[in-house]
Design a protein around this motif. Structure first.
Motif, PDB file in Angstrom:
ATOM      1  N   GLU A  59       0.831  -1.206   0.000  1.00 26.13           N
ATOM      2  CA  GLU A  59       0.000   0.000   0.000  1.00 26.13           C
ATOM      3  C   GLU A  59       0.861   1.250   0.000  1.00 26.13           C
ATOM      4  OE1 GLU A  59      -3.766   1.945   2.465  1.00 26.13           O
ATOM      5  OE2 GLU A  59      -2.901   0.041   3.113  1.00 26.13           O
ATOM      6  N   LEU A  60       1.936   1.233   0.762  1.00 24.90           N
ATOM      7  CA  LEU A  60       2.846   2.382   0.783  1.00 24.90           C
ATOM      8  C   LEU A  60       3.466   2.595  -0.599  1.00 24.90           C
ATOM      9  CD1 LEU A  60       5.451   3.193   3.543  1.00 24.90           C
ATOM     10  CD2 LEU A  60       6.006   3.479   1.149  1.00 24.90           C
ATOM     11  N   VAL A  61       3.931   1.514  -1.218  1.00 29.45           N
ATOM     12  CA  VAL A  61       4.552   1.617  -2.543  1.00 29.45           C
ATOM     13  C   VAL A  61       3.568   2.190  -3.560  1.00 29.45           C
ATOM     14  CG1 VAL A  61       5.482   0.273  -4.475  1.00 29.45           C
ATOM     15  CG2 VAL A  61       6.238  -0.207  -2.130  1.00 29.45           C
ATOM     16  N   ASP A  62       2.326   1.719  -3.524  1.00 27.92           N
ATOM     17  CA  ASP A  62       1.316   2.202  -4.471  1.00 27.92           C
ATOM     18  C   ASP A  62       1.025   3.687  -4.261  1.00 27.92           C
ATOM     19  OD1 ASP A  62       1.149  -0.345  -5.482  1.00 27.92           O
ATOM     20  OD2 ASP A  62      -0.702  -0.861  -4.415  1.00 27.92           O
ATOM     21  N   ILE A  72       6.282  15.875   0.764  1.00 27.11           N
ATOM     22  CA  ILE A  72       5.512  14.795   1.377  1.00 27.11           C
ATOM     23  C   ILE A  72       6.482  13.724   1.894  1.00 27.11           C
ATOM     24  CG2 ILE A  72       3.792  12.992   1.014  1.00 27.11           C
ATOM     25  CD1 ILE A  72       2.748  15.882   0.946  1.00 27.11           C
ATOM     26  N   GLN A  73       6.255  13.308   3.130  1.00 25.33           N
ATOM     27  CA  GLN A  73       7.051  12.237   3.724  1.00 25.33           C
ATOM     28  C   GLN A  73       6.169  11.014   3.947  1.00 25.33           C
ATOM     29  OE1 GLN A  73       9.118  13.061   7.353  1.00 25.33           O
ATOM     30  NE2 GLN A  73      10.246  14.797   6.548  1.00 25.33           N
ATOM     31  N   TRP A  74       6.709   9.861   3.617  1.00 28.92           N
ATOM     32  CA  TRP A  74       6.048   8.598   3.925  1.00 28.92           C
ATOM     33  C   TRP A  74       6.836   7.886   5.013  1.00 28.92           C
ATOM     34  CZ3 TRP A  74       1.357   7.904   1.950  1.00 28.92           C
ATOM     35  CH2 TRP A  74       1.008   8.613   0.793  1.00 28.92           C
ATOM     36  N   HIS A  75       6.142   7.422   6.042  1.00 33.61           N
ATOM     37  CA  HIS A  75       6.754   6.678   7.132  1.00 33.61           C
ATOM     38  C   HIS A  75       6.207   5.262   7.144  1.00 33.61           C
ATOM     39  CE1 HIS A  75       7.891  10.364   9.845  1.00 33.61           C
ATOM     40  NE2 HIS A  75       8.234  10.539   8.572  1.00 33.61           N
ATOM     41  N   MET A  76       7.069   4.291   7.361  1.00 26.69           N
ATOM     42  CA  MET A  76       6.639   2.906   7.559  1.00 26.69           C
ATOM     43  C   MET A  76       6.444   2.703   9.050  1.00 26.69           C
ATOM     44  SD  MET A  76       5.859   0.038   6.181  1.00 26.69           S
ATOM     45  CE  MET A  76       5.408  -1.551   6.870  1.00 26.69           C
ATOM     46  N   ILE A  77       5.195   2.474   9.464  1.00 24.48           N
ATOM     47  CA  ILE A  77       4.917   2.380  10.899  1.00 24.48           C
ATOM     48  C   ILE A  77       4.485   0.984  11.321  1.00 24.48           C
ATOM     49  CG2 ILE A  77       4.330   4.834  11.044  1.00 24.48           C
ATOM     50  CD1 ILE A  77       1.389   4.048  11.154  1.00 24.48           C
ATOM     51  N   GLY A  78       4.208   0.098  10.336  1.00 26.29           N
ATOM     52  CA  GLY A  78       3.758  -1.247  10.661  1.00 26.29           C
ATOM     53  C   GLY A  78       4.903  -2.244  10.701  1.00 26.29           C
ATOM     54  N   VAL A  85      12.004  -5.123   2.775  1.00 29.21           N
ATOM     55  CA  VAL A  85      12.740  -3.872   2.991  1.00 29.21           C
ATOM     56  C   VAL A  85      13.119  -3.230   1.664  1.00 29.21           C
ATOM     57  CG1 VAL A  85      14.884  -2.877   3.886  1.00 29.21           C
ATOM     58  CG2 VAL A  85      13.620  -4.553   5.255  1.00 29.21           C
ATOM     59  N   LYS A  86      13.530  -4.040   0.693  1.00 30.08           N
ATOM     60  CA  LYS A  86      14.024  -3.516  -0.578  1.00 30.08           C
ATOM     61  C   LYS A  86      12.980  -2.689  -1.322  1.00 30.08           C
ATOM     62  CE  LYS A  86      12.950  -7.972  -2.761  1.00 30.08           C
ATOM     63  NZ  LYS A  86      13.557  -9.183  -3.393  1.00 30.08           N
ATOM     64  N   TYR A  87      11.709  -2.941  -1.052  1.00 34.87           N
ATOM     65  CA  TYR A  87      10.666  -2.230  -1.778  1.00 34.87           C
ATOM     66  C   TYR A  87      10.438  -0.808  -1.270  1.00 34.87           C
ATOM     67  CZ  TYR A  87       9.623  -6.939  -3.436  1.00 34.87           C
ATOM     68  OH  TYR A  87       9.723  -8.190  -3.997  1.00 34.87           O
ATOM     69  N   ILE A  88      10.813  -0.546  -0.032  1.00 39.22           N
ATOM     70  CA  ILE A  88      10.526   0.782   0.541  1.00 39.22           C
ATOM     71  C   ILE A  88      11.771   1.587   0.898  1.00 39.22           C
ATOM     72  CG2 ILE A  88       8.337  -0.014   1.506  1.00 39.22           C
ATOM     73  CD1 ILE A  88       9.810   0.113   4.299  1.00 39.22           C
ATOM     74  N   LYS A 113      23.346  -0.736  -0.676  1.00 37.17           N
ATOM     75  CA  LYS A 113      23.254  -0.963  -2.128  1.00 37.17           C
ATOM     76  C   LYS A 113      22.895   0.327  -2.854  1.00 37.17           C
ATOM     77  CE  LYS A 113      21.652  -5.764  -1.789  1.00 37.17           C
ATOM     78  NZ  LYS A 113      20.477  -6.664  -1.990  1.00 37.17           N
ATOM     79  N   ARG A 114      22.078   1.150  -2.204  1.00 41.98           N
ATOM     80  CA  ARG A 114      21.599   2.383  -2.845  1.00 41.98           C
ATOM     81  C   ARG A 114      22.377   3.615  -2.391  1.00 41.98           C
ATOM     82  NH1 ARG A 114      18.002  -1.383  -2.404  1.00 41.98           N
ATOM     83  NH2 ARG A 114      16.288  -1.655  -3.875  1.00 41.98           N
ATOM     84  N   GLU A 115      23.399   3.387  -1.583  1.00 39.98           N
ATOM     85  CA  GLU A 115      24.260   4.462  -1.093  1.00 39.98           C
ATOM     86  C   GLU A 115      23.449   5.568  -0.422  1.00 39.98           C
ATOM     87  OE1 GLU A 115      26.602   5.683  -4.454  1.00 39.98           O
ATOM     88  OE2 GLU A 115      27.952   3.962  -4.268  1.00 39.98           O
ATOM     89  N   LEU A 116      22.558   5.140   0.483  1.00 38.62           N
ATOM     90  CA  LEU A 116      21.760   6.092   1.252  1.00 38.62           C
ATOM     91  C   LEU A 116      21.798   5.711   2.722  1.00 38.62           C
ATOM     92  CD1 LEU A 116      18.861   4.526   2.033  1.00 38.62           C
ATOM     93  CD2 LEU A 116      18.371   5.013  -0.349  1.00 38.62           C
ATOM     94  N   THR A 117      21.370   6.632   3.566  1.00 39.01           N
ATOM     95  CA  THR A 117      21.256   6.377   5.001  1.00 39.01           C
ATOM     96  C   THR A 117      19.782   6.383   5.367  1.00 39.01           C
ATOM     97  OG1 THR A 117      23.385   7.422   5.473  1.00 39.01           O
ATOM     98  CG2 THR A 117      21.854   7.181   7.315  1.00 39.01           C
ATOM     99  N   MET A 118      19.340   5.345   6.084  1.00 40.89           N
ATOM    100  CA  MET A 118      17.940   5.242   6.456  1.00 40.89           C
ATOM    101  C   MET A 118      17.752   5.580   7.924  1.00 40.89           C
ATOM    102  SD  MET A 118      14.795   4.771   5.989  1.00 40.89           S
ATOM    103  CE  MET A 118      15.002   4.539   4.220  1.00 40.89           C
ATOM    104  N   ASN A 119      16.872   6.530   8.189  1.00 38.19           N
ATOM    105  CA  ASN A 119      16.509   6.871   9.559  1.00 38.19           C
ATOM    106  C   ASN A 119      15.505   5.849  10.084  1.00 38.19           C
ATOM    107  OD1 ASN A 119      17.988   9.348   9.878  1.00 38.19           O
ATOM    108  ND2 ASN A 119      16.523  10.305   8.497  1.00 38.19           N
ATOM    109  N   VAL A 120      15.755   5.361  11.305  1.00 38.17           N
ATOM    110  CA  VAL A 120      14.862   4.362  11.886  1.00 38.17           C
ATOM    111  C   VAL A 120      14.613   4.663  13.358  1.00 38.17           C
ATOM    112  CG1 VAL A 120      15.819   2.599  10.323  1.00 38.17           C
ATOM    113  CG2 VAL A 120      16.638   2.711  12.695  1.00 38.17           C
TER     114      VAL A 120
END
Length: 237
Positions: A59-62, A72-78, A85-88, A113-120
């Protein structure tokens, strides 16, 4: 309806902040848009909101594909499965629900792999409910320290919890208070990354529609509100 609901939510945020000597700009409102159509999200955006929380990866991807508006920011909360993980990883600003070291390692792999930093955020089962995911309170500080050292592409920004469902929000005050104490202790002994640099530990995500005012009073910096904004979910949802 959504605009009117948001006005009431913000009034309650202001009132809660006033009661505990805080300011509303300390609080980030995450509009929980799971199962809601894009039209309702667009109403929310038109009313000034920009942070949306989703529980389900597909649903988030769509929704991400359908709304790429600036700001706009999207957060994964579930709950997040490692194989999804690779999809989001390149679509979300924050993952609230890191509940294991194995999940953190998977996020590290995909982010690298994507050379980014993910906030968690680390999900903490502060009420010790058997039905809930998350680290125990006693595991959390060590998990934060290990991830800081072992996962250079994962930035632990703080903690999250989903408190028990209750008709009386006061029942969750002690849980929120305990999580804030844990958050403060970890922040004061800031975990350091592999280079010895302290991480920025600044986010405490707790409180939902039924109890976010109590959560604010007990130190939340981020609240997750769905029903209070979008209305009750239909049974078929």
């Amino acid at each position: 309806m959504i605009r009117e609901n948001l006005i009431q939510v913000h009034k309650r945020i202001h009132a809660a902040c006033a009661r505990c000597g805080r300011t509303p700009d300390e609080i980030t409102l995450v509009s929980v848009s799971k199962t809601k159509p894009l039209s309702m999200i667009e109403e929310c955006i038109a009313a000034g909101e920009h942070v949306f929380g989703e529980n389900y990866v597909q649903e988030l991807v769509d929704k991400y594909a359908q709304n790429r508006a600036d700001g706009i920011q999207w957060h994964m909360i579930g709950h997040l499965q490692r194989n999804k993980v690779k999809y989001i990883i390149d679509k979300v600003a924050l993952i609230h629900s890191v509940d294991s070291l194995r999940l953190a390692a998977q996020i590290e792999s995909e982010a690298a792999k994507r050379e980014l930093t993910m906030n968690v955020l680390l999900e903490v089962n502060i009420a010790e409910e058997q039905s809930k995911w998350g680290f125990s309170a006693s595991e959390t500080a060590d998990a934060a320290a290990r991830i800081a050292i072992e996962c250079p592409h994962v930035h632990v920004r703080g903690l999250m919890t989903s408190a028990p469902n209750t008709e009386d929000p006061e029942n969750n005050r002690l849980h929120f208070r305990r999580l804030h104490a844990l958050f403060s202790d970890i922040r004061d002994h800031a975990p350091k990354d592999a280079s010895g640099k302290p991480v920025c530990f600044d986010t405490l995500s707790m409180g939902m529609t039924g109890d976010y005012e109590v959560a604010i009073e007990e130190g939340a910096t981020m609240i997750r509100v769905g029903t209070g904004i979008f209305g009750e979910r239909k049974i078929e949802e």
